[in-house]
Structures are given as C-alpha cells and as structure tokens.
Design a protein around this motif. Structure first.
Motif: not given
Length: 337
Positions: A1-5, A32-37, A62-67, A126-129
C-alpha cells in the motif's frame, strides 16, 4: 500500500515509511493513497474470525506485514476486550483488563510486534492500531446493526480512527466526540469557528485536554483537501480563527456528533452510573458516557451504542474514589475483588 500526506496528494510514500515516521517530509500526516474497502460480505466474513485475526488482517493490509492471529494473541491475549452492559442499548468496551491497566498497553504491545520497539504514539501507526482494534471490537458485538461509538475527543486521534474505520466498511453509526472544558471541536462543528490561539484548560481528564486537536488536520483534509488544509494551517500559524465554508463544514459534520461535559458532571456521572449499574467508570469513560447520553437527546440518535473504557479507574483513583465518596482501597476492592 502507498501513502500520501494531508499536505501533498501528488507524492507517494511506502507503507514502511508511514509506519516508522510521525509525519511526511512536507510536515503532513500520512494516510493511504487508496483507502481499503470492506463490503458488507467482506465484513461478515471477517467478523467470523477471531479477534486477533481481525486485528492482524487490518494491520497486514495497511503495512504489508505478515502478522498471524497467534502473533496478536501472544502480545495482547485472545480476549483483550470485555463488554459490560450499561442500560438500554449501551455497552462499555473495556480495554484495560491487562497488565498495564489501559488501552496504551495493547497499543504498545502491538507496535512492538510491528516495529520491534514500543513506540505506539507515532503518527499513522497510532491511527492504524486504533482502526485495527475497532475492527476487533466490532466483530465481537452481538448485533450486526450499525452501532454508535462514543469516545473522548482529545487530540482527535480516536474520533478520526473511527471515522476512517466507518468509511472502510465497519458498521459504526454516529461517532460521538466527547469534549470537556476544552471545547474547540464543539465550537467548530456547531458554530463553524475554531480559535487557533485558544489555551488548554487542565482538567481531571487529561486525555481530553486539547485546545486545537492535532489530528483535526486529517478531518480538514477529508472535508476540503490539501487547499483547505493549507488555509487551516495558515490560520493556525497566525493564531486567528478558522472558519470553514458551508460545504466543508457540512462534510465535517457528516456522521460526527459533539458533546461537551463539564468536569463537575464527570464526577456526578461516575457516582450515578455506580448507583444505577453497580459499575465503576474512569473519568474518561464517564466523559464518554455523559456525552452519549446528551447525544441521545437528539432525534435519531437512539441506536445501539458503545463507549470505549480505555483506562482502569484505579489509574485515576483519587478522582474516582472521591466521586464515589469511598477510599482508594475500597475502590480497588470494587474493581478487582
């Protein structure tokens, strides 16, 4: 996922950068540049999964992690949220039944899983959590109907997290932002003006003590884009009064409600809720509860509702015990025996 500000829609940044930095290079807040839906079917499927799996899937997206679900369970437990009924169509979601006695413990442990360090107060993280935990909470609710959410406004991190989660498909009804004597958000949404030079009033609920909420910049962006953010920031730099146009203000108010509760009433709420429901609210949770009761006086605001109880009343023992007219030892006995 890409991000803008919030200050630049043209340049894109990696998820790892948004994870590790408080703000973008332009000083803006990441999003996020494109918000999840999540469609209704997507949510129905996700809600059937365990709490930890819901949290993991949101953070991974959101972060491309593998939790894995196991990773979340190990750090915050399988059932980190406890629900307590508080009268007709109202639940308190306790996030403090943990070794730290607060939501902060959950956030810190999850941040350490993502970053290998417990810095959970960083920008978009903080927002993502909070968004991930809200997906976890709402999957536990017995009703699939939209449920209103009452929370302390403070620096606006909690309300904007709920705002995003709802936009992505979580069945949140109205987001009820609860203020104390620091009522800048109420002045903005009700009267269309925010004094950028207002001083902070220190109260018994420090979580709510913010004159100009830092994360309000995100709402300004969502309502008016980067041009409106630039105008807002210029007013803040000058210490003037920010007054959005009618269209921007209408977008800001969409799905948001604001209540103002005095410090005196917070103590009264702790006492009355204990008398009525034999349940002890922390000062912050009492602020959210009283704000919800005020919001319900408005037509169309009588839906199922949830308040977030993010902090053990024992962490504010002096104020809480004083409101109940008992000793701090008696308070501990009520909470833990």
């Amino acid at each position: 996922m890409l991000y803008i500000t919030t200050r630049n829609c043209r340049d894109a940044y990696t998820a790892q950068r948004a994870l590790r930095e408080n703000r973008g290079p332009d000083g803006g807040m990441y999003l996020p540049f494109h918000e999840p839906s999540y469609s209704a079917e997507d949510w129905k499927e996700l809600a059937q999964k365990p709490f930890g799996q819901r949290v993991a899937e949101i953070l991974n997206r959101l972060f491309g992690t593998r939790l894995a679900c196991w990773d979340v369970d190990v750090c915050i437990g399988r059932n980190p949220v406890h629900f307590v009924p508080l009268g007709h169509r109202t639940l308190a979601a306790e996030l403090w039944r943990n070794p730290g006695g607060s939501y902060d413990y959950l956030a810190r442990e999850l941040a350490e899983q993502l970053l290998n360090e417990p810095n959970y107060q960083r920008g978009w993280l903080a927002i993502a959590l909070r968004i991930a935990v809200l997906f976890g909470i709402y999957g536990q609710l017995p009703s699939g109907e939209p449920t209103d959410l009452a929370l302390v406004s403070g620096d606006f991190t909690a309300p904007i997290s709920a705002y995003y989660a709802r936009a992505w498909g979580l069945p949140i009804g109205n987001v009820i932002c609860c203020c104390n004597e620091n009522s800048g958000l109420w002045e903005l949404l009700r009267h269309g003006q925010l004094r950028a030079d207002a001083a902070v009033v220190r109260t018994a609920v420090p979580e709510a003590d913010a004159a100009v909420p830092e994360s309000l910049e995100r709402l300004v962006f969502e309502a008016g884009g980067t041009a409106e953010v630039e105008r807002y920031l210029e007013v803040c730099r000058r210490g003037g009064t920010y007054a959005p146009g009618d269209l921007v203000l209408a977008k800001m108010n969409d799905g948001l409600s604001v209540s103002v509760v005095s410090s005196q009433r917070i103590g009264q709420t702790i006492s009355s809720v204990y008398r009525t429901h034999h349940y002890v609210l922390s000062p912050a949770a009492a602020l959210a509860y009283a704000g919800l009761m005020d919001a319900r006086a408005t037509p169309g605001m009588a839906k199922n509702a949830l308040i977030l109880a993010e902090k053990s009343p024992a962490l504010d023992a002096e104020f809480t015990a004083g409101s109940l007219k008992i000793s701090e030892q008696e308070l501990n006995d009520l909470l833990f025996n």
